[in-house]
Design a protein around this motif. Structure first.
Motif, short mmCIF file in Angstrom:
data_model
loop_
_atom_site.label_atom_id
_atom_site.label_comp_id
_atom_site.label_asym_id
_atom_site.label_seq_id
_atom_site.Cartn_x
_atom_site.Cartn_y
_atom_site.Cartn_z
N ARG A 25 55.85 53.37 52.14
CA ARG A 25 56.58 52.62 51.61
C ARG A 25 56.00 52.95 49.83
O ARG A 25 57.24 52.58 49.11
N SER A 26 55.64 53.79 49.11
CA SER A 26 55.66 54.58 48.11
C SER A 26 56.54 55.25 48.15
O SER A 26 57.08 55.66 46.63
N TRP A 27 57.27 56.20 49.07
CA TRP A 27 58.71 57.07 48.58
C TRP A 27 59.48 56.72 48.42
O TRP A 27 60.13 56.68 47.62
N ALA A 28 59.94 55.45 49.23
CA ALA A 28 60.60 54.35 49.33
C ALA A 28 60.96 53.33 48.48
O ALA A 28 62.30 53.46 47.77
N SER A 29 60.21 53.11 47.88
CA SER A 29 60.24 52.03 46.91
C SER A 29 59.87 52.18 45.75
O SER A 29 60.56 51.43 44.25
N ARG A 30 60.12 53.91 44.90
CA ARG A 30 59.78 54.41 43.91
C ARG A 30 59.33 53.46 42.83
O ARG A 30 59.79 53.49 41.85
N THR A 31 58.07 52.88 43.41
CA THR A 31 57.71 52.29 41.85
C THR A 31 56.03 51.79 42.05
O THR A 31 55.52 52.31 44.23
N ARG A 32 54.96 51.93 41.59
CA ARG A 32 53.76 52.46 42.23
C ARG A 32 53.36 50.27 42.24
O ARG A 32 51.59 50.37 42.45
N LYS A 33 54.06 49.83 41.51
CA LYS A 33 53.67 48.53 42.16
C LYS A 33 53.01 47.87 43.58
O LYS A 33 53.75 48.26 44.74
N GLY A 34 51.98 47.28 43.51
CA GLY A 34 51.34 46.23 44.81
C GLY A 34 50.36 47.40 45.16
O GLY A 34 49.83 47.58 46.53
N LYS A 35 50.43 49.04 44.53
CA LYS A 35 49.32 49.28 44.70
C LYS A 35 47.84 50.00 43.95
O LYS A 35 48.86 49.22 42.48
#
Length: 95
Positions: A25-35
């Motif tokens: 999810r971190s790799w594909a989303s390319r955002t830190r939102k939700g982490k």
């Protein structure tokens, strides 16, 4: 192998099964939102404490395998958090 160690290994395997989905999810989303950086750091500290327990107790050295695997997976997710932080802020990405 005592039952307590077997149950601990099962718990760590279950945790390890969840991290690849988080990494993807971190790799594909390319955002830190939700982490949550704090959450991931707390998890790393917990795994490092588990590794220290194994090393200090000098028993069940095989327990280092799941603790090390989980720590490595969380560190991968932390690296992606850093990458995604840079993407979110329009900074050049090192990897």
């Amino acid at each position: 192998m005592p039952w307590s160690n077997i149950l601990e290994v099962v718990m760590l395997i279950c945790f390890a099964a969840a991290w690849p989905a988080s990494i993807h999810r971190s790799w594909a989303s390319r955002t830190r939102k939700g982490k949550s950086l704090a959450f991931m750091l707390i998890i790393v500290v917990g795994y490092l404490a588990g590794i220290a327990k194994v090393l200090v107790s000098h028993t069940a050295i095989y327990m280092l395998i799941p603790y090390t695997l989980n720590t490595t997976l969380v560190l991968c997710d932390l690296a992606l958090y850093y990458r995604n932080y840079r993407i979110d802020n329009g900074l050049p990405v090192p990897f």
